[in-house]
Motif scaffolding. Structure first.
Motif, PDB file in Angstrom:
ATOM      1  N   VAL A 146       0.885  -1.172   0.000  1.00  0.00           N
ATOM      2  CA  VAL A 146       0.000   0.000   0.000  1.00  0.00           C
ATOM      3  C   VAL A 146       0.918   1.216   0.000  1.00  0.00           C
ATOM      4  O   VAL A 146       1.460   1.601   1.041  1.00  0.00           O
ATOM      5  CB  VAL A 146      -0.931   0.003   1.229  1.00  0.00           C
ATOM      6  CG1 VAL A 146      -1.906   1.171   1.152  1.00  0.00           C
ATOM      7  CG2 VAL A 146      -1.692  -1.317   1.340  1.00  0.00           C
ATOM      8  N   PHE A 147       1.107   1.805  -1.175  1.00  0.00           N
ATOM      9  CA  PHE A 147       2.144   2.812  -1.347  1.00  0.00           C
ATOM     10  C   PHE A 147       1.666   4.214  -0.971  1.00  0.00           C
ATOM     11  O   PHE A 147       0.597   4.670  -1.406  1.00  0.00           O
ATOM     12  CB  PHE A 147       2.626   2.828  -2.799  1.00  0.00           C
ATOM     13  CG  PHE A 147       3.703   3.857  -3.062  1.00  0.00           C
ATOM     14  CD1 PHE A 147       4.978   3.675  -2.559  1.00  0.00           C
ATOM     15  CD2 PHE A 147       3.417   5.000  -3.795  1.00  0.00           C
ATOM     16  CE1 PHE A 147       5.970   4.619  -2.788  1.00  0.00           C
ATOM     17  CE2 PHE A 147       4.399   5.960  -4.031  1.00  0.00           C
ATOM     18  CZ  PHE A 147       5.684   5.761  -3.523  1.00  0.00           C
ATOM     19  N   ALA A 148       2.485   4.879  -0.156  1.00  0.00           N
ATOM     20  CA  ALA A 148       2.269   6.291   0.180  1.00  0.00           C
ATOM     21  C   ALA A 148       3.535   7.037  -0.200  1.00  0.00           C
ATOM     22  O   ALA A 148       4.604   6.787   0.363  1.00  0.00           O
ATOM     23  CB  ALA A 148       1.982   6.445   1.672  1.00  0.00           C
ATOM     24  N   VAL A 156       0.442   6.354   5.028  1.00  0.00           N
ATOM     25  CA  VAL A 156      -0.670   5.656   4.411  1.00  0.00           C
ATOM     26  C   VAL A 156      -1.979   6.060   5.086  1.00  0.00           C
ATOM     27  O   VAL A 156      -2.002   6.393   6.283  1.00  0.00           O
ATOM     28  CB  VAL A 156      -0.441   4.131   4.495  1.00  0.00           C
ATOM     29  CG1 VAL A 156      -0.602   3.622   5.923  1.00  0.00           C
ATOM     30  CG2 VAL A 156      -1.360   3.376   3.559  1.00  0.00           C
ATOM     31  N   THR A 157      -3.064   6.046   4.327  1.00  0.00           N
ATOM     32  CA  THR A 157      -4.366   6.441   4.862  1.00  0.00           C
ATOM     33  C   THR A 157      -5.290   5.234   5.005  1.00  0.00           C
ATOM     34  O   THR A 157      -5.074   4.186   4.387  1.00  0.00           O
ATOM     35  CB  THR A 157      -5.050   7.463   3.937  1.00  0.00           C
ATOM     36  OG1 THR A 157      -5.375   6.816   2.686  1.00  0.00           O
ATOM     37  CG2 THR A 157      -4.144   8.654   3.682  1.00  0.00           C
ATOM     38  N   ALA A 163      -8.986   0.076   0.389  1.00  0.00           N
ATOM     39  CA  ALA A 163      -8.986  -0.287  -1.028  1.00  0.00           C
ATOM     40  C   ALA A 163      -8.169  -1.553  -1.279  1.00  0.00           C
ATOM     41  O   ALA A 163      -8.440  -2.298  -2.235  1.00  0.00           O
ATOM     42  CB  ALA A 163      -8.423   0.863  -1.858  1.00  0.00           C
ATOM     43  N   ALA A 164      -7.193  -1.829  -0.415  1.00  0.00           N
ATOM     44  CA  ALA A 164      -6.334  -3.006  -0.583  1.00  0.00           C
ATOM     45  C   ALA A 164      -6.850  -4.229   0.170  1.00  0.00           C
ATOM     46  O   ALA A 164      -6.379  -5.349  -0.056  1.00  0.00           O
ATOM     47  CB  ALA A 164      -4.918  -2.681  -0.113  1.00  0.00           C
ATOM     48  N   ARG A 165      -7.830  -4.052   1.047  1.00  0.00           N
ATOM     49  CA  ARG A 165      -8.326  -5.152   1.879  1.00  0.00           C
ATOM     50  C   ARG A 165      -9.134  -6.147   1.041  1.00  0.00           C
ATOM     51  O   ARG A 165      -9.921  -5.756   0.183  1.00  0.00           O
ATOM     52  CB  ARG A 165      -9.188  -4.606   3.020  1.00  0.00           C
ATOM     53  CG  ARG A 165      -9.689  -5.664   3.999  1.00  0.00           C
ATOM     54  CD  ARG A 165     -10.457  -5.021   5.149  1.00  0.00           C
ATOM     55  NE  ARG A 165     -11.661  -4.336   4.693  1.00  0.00           N
ATOM     56  CZ  ARG A 165     -12.851  -4.930   4.531  1.00  0.00           C
ATOM     57  NH1 ARG A 165     -12.996  -6.239   4.782  1.00  0.00           N
ATOM     58  NH2 ARG A 165     -13.890  -4.224   4.139  1.00  0.00           N
ATOM     59  N   THR A 166      -8.935  -7.441   1.298  1.00  0.00           N
ATOM     60  CA  THR A 166      -9.734  -8.497   0.678  1.00  0.00           C
ATOM     61  C   THR A 166     -10.187  -9.466   1.767  1.00  0.00           C
ATOM     62  O   THR A 166      -9.850  -9.293   2.948  1.00  0.00           O
ATOM     63  CB  THR A 166      -8.915  -9.273  -0.378  1.00  0.00           C
ATOM     64  OG1 THR A 166      -7.966 -10.127   0.301  1.00  0.00           O
ATOM     65  CG2 THR A 166      -8.186  -8.348  -1.333  1.00  0.00           C
ATOM     66  N   GLN A 189      -4.245   9.971  13.329  1.00  0.00           N
ATOM     67  CA  GLN A 189      -4.056   9.009  12.237  1.00  0.00           C
ATOM     68  C   GLN A 189      -3.920   7.590  12.770  1.00  0.00           C
ATOM     69  O   GLN A 189      -4.474   6.639  12.191  1.00  0.00           O
ATOM     70  CB  GLN A 189      -2.826   9.398  11.413  1.00  0.00           C
ATOM     71  CG  GLN A 189      -2.998  10.658  10.593  1.00  0.00           C
ATOM     72  CD  GLN A 189      -1.680  11.173  10.037  1.00  0.00           C
ATOM     73  OE1 GLN A 189      -0.616  10.994  10.624  1.00  0.00           O
ATOM     74  NE2 GLN A 189      -1.754  11.837   8.883  1.00  0.00           N
ATOM     75  N   VAL A 190      -3.189   7.435  13.866  1.00  0.00           N
ATOM     76  CA  VAL A 190      -3.036   6.105  14.476  1.00  0.00           C
ATOM     77  C   VAL A 190      -4.384   5.579  14.939  1.00  0.00           C
ATOM     78  O   VAL A 190      -4.726   4.409  14.730  1.00  0.00           O
ATOM     79  CB  VAL A 190      -2.041   6.159  15.656  1.00  0.00           C
ATOM     80  CG1 VAL A 190      -1.969   4.799  16.353  1.00  0.00           C
ATOM     81  CG2 VAL A 190      -0.656   6.570  15.173  1.00  0.00           C
TER      82      VAL A 190
END
Length: 405
Positions: A146-148, A156-157, A163-166, A189-190
């Motif tokens: 997951v690229f930031a 990362v947000t 969006a990357a979760r499956t 953010q944490v």
């Protein structure tokens, strides 16, 4: 036997540590007499504080330390780790929730071994430390990057993670402060990331090895705390493994003492694995680690202030190079400039098109070693460690200023 079958496929697929490889190359050139300045190793240049060394000397003379001890660690050290976890991560745990490991790398390896089955997915905020992918693969897991980028401060947000979760996502790797970027997530953010993980029943492996190395925006100001994900979202404690150690904070990389903290059943599984893998960590090193965690902390603050001074210097000097974009790191001891502006241009007869080629050019033309972004994810970046002496740090950057001037 076919030569290609001499190694198992599992071991043959392991990539050499890129950071250690670059550092070894730099040291080999230095041994040949070349004045190479290396920003490659993530290792403090300070001596281990004297009171820690004295504790080790006393331990050497004590026959109790000449024998096997519990595989999960000395009881006194496990208690000291539990106390540190409460103090710095805001999580109250018992000593039975701690396993002392041979450095932080073993803790990372064992964390994925106890959590992952074949095909389980791990969300990995990218750029990432070079060891994570290999530890995940060895456990049968599948890494999902997951690229930031530098435009978002390498942070990362939740939207990116979602969006990357499956349905195969089992673990989120969370690292703040970050190696290689030095990025630090804010408390808010944490909390957002932790609540998202809790909502979806995702495990968290949180590497907190740099949690005591953070810096204020204002010189001399009080540094912000690196908020632990289990402090921000206490409900995650039953699904989180914290990874930590004495290497970075106490300048003890060679002592090889790390640990993992987590739920009792997970830690029991890790202890069982370690009982067959390595047994106990060196008792001498463990006694030294007790002194580190329970003794005076003034040397830690002195080193942190020195890192902060160097951080400000290297950011200011690298930012003078046209083509380097340098986000200001808020933790650890790395700076991670975006160098895409230097690619595709002629530099003394060479035209690098990747950060790997750029790093080779720097070593050849300026005798400066840095680790290319390919070691941590996408190309286009360089990692500079500022855990080296002030004079060498400035000289190395000035060489780059002349090369790219």
């Amino acid at each position: 036997m076919n030569e290609q079958r001499r190694l198992s496929a599992r071991i043959a697929a392991i990539a050499e540590s890129a950071t250690l490889k670059v550092d070894a190359k730099a040291k080999a050139l230095q041994a040949e007499g070349r004045p190479v300045i290396s920003y490659a190793a993530g290792e403090p240049d300070f001596a281990t504080p004297a009171h820690i060394v004295e504790a080790a000397l006393e331990a050497v003379r004590d026959p109790r330390n000449h024998r096997y001890t519990p595989a999960a660690g000395l009881p006194d050290l496990r208690e000291a780790v539990a106390a540190k976890t409460l103090r710095d991560s805001g999580l109250e745990v018992g000593a039975n929730q701690v396993v002392v490991t041979n450095g932080g790398k073993q803790a990372v390896y064992q964390a994925f071994q106890v959590l992952l089955d074949e095909g389980d997915e791990v969300l990995v905020p990218t750029p990432y430390w070079t060891t994570y992918p290999e530890a995940i693969k060895l456990a049968g897991g599948r890494q999902v990057d997951v690229f930031a980028g530098s435009d978002q401060g390498y942070l990362v947000t939740v939207d990116q993670l979602e969006a990357a979760r499956t349905d195969r996502t089992k673990v989120l790797l969370f690292v703040s402060p970050s190696n290689p970027t030095g990025a630090v997530h804010s408390a808010e953010q944490v909390r957002e990331i932790g609540e998202w993980a809790l909502e979806h029943g995702i495990w968290v492996v949180s590497d907190e090895i740099y949690q005591n190395l953070t810096y204020a925006d204002d010189e001399g100001g009080t540094p912000p705390r690196a908020v632990s994900i289990v402090e921000a979202v206490p409900g995650l404690a039953d699904r989180t493994i914290l990874v930590n150690g004495v290497a970075k904070t106490y300048a003890m990389t060679g002592w090889r003492v790390g640990w993992m903290v987590g739920p009792v059943d997970v830690i029991k599984g890790a202890a069982n694995l370690q009982s067959h893998l390595t047994s106990n960590v060196s008792n001498i090193s463990q006694r030294a680690a007790i002194a580190a965690l329970t003794g005076p902390q003034e040397p830690v603050e002195e080193m942190r202030r020195a890192f902060d001074r160097r951080r400000r210097l290297i950011v200011a000097e690298l930012s003078k190079i046209d083509g380097m974009s340098v986000p200001v790191p808020r933790g650890a001891f790395y700076v991670y400039p975006d160098v895409t502006g230097l690619l595709g241009r002629d530099w003394d007869g060479a035209t690098p098109t990747t950060s790997l080629e750029l790093a080779d050019l720097m070593l050849e033309k300026a005798e400066v070693a840095a680790v290319p972004g390919e070691a941590f994810g996408p190309s286009g970046f360089l990692r500079f460690s500022y855990a080296l002496g002030d004079e060498a740090l400035l000289e190395g950057v000035q060489r780059l200023q002349r090369l790219f001037g």
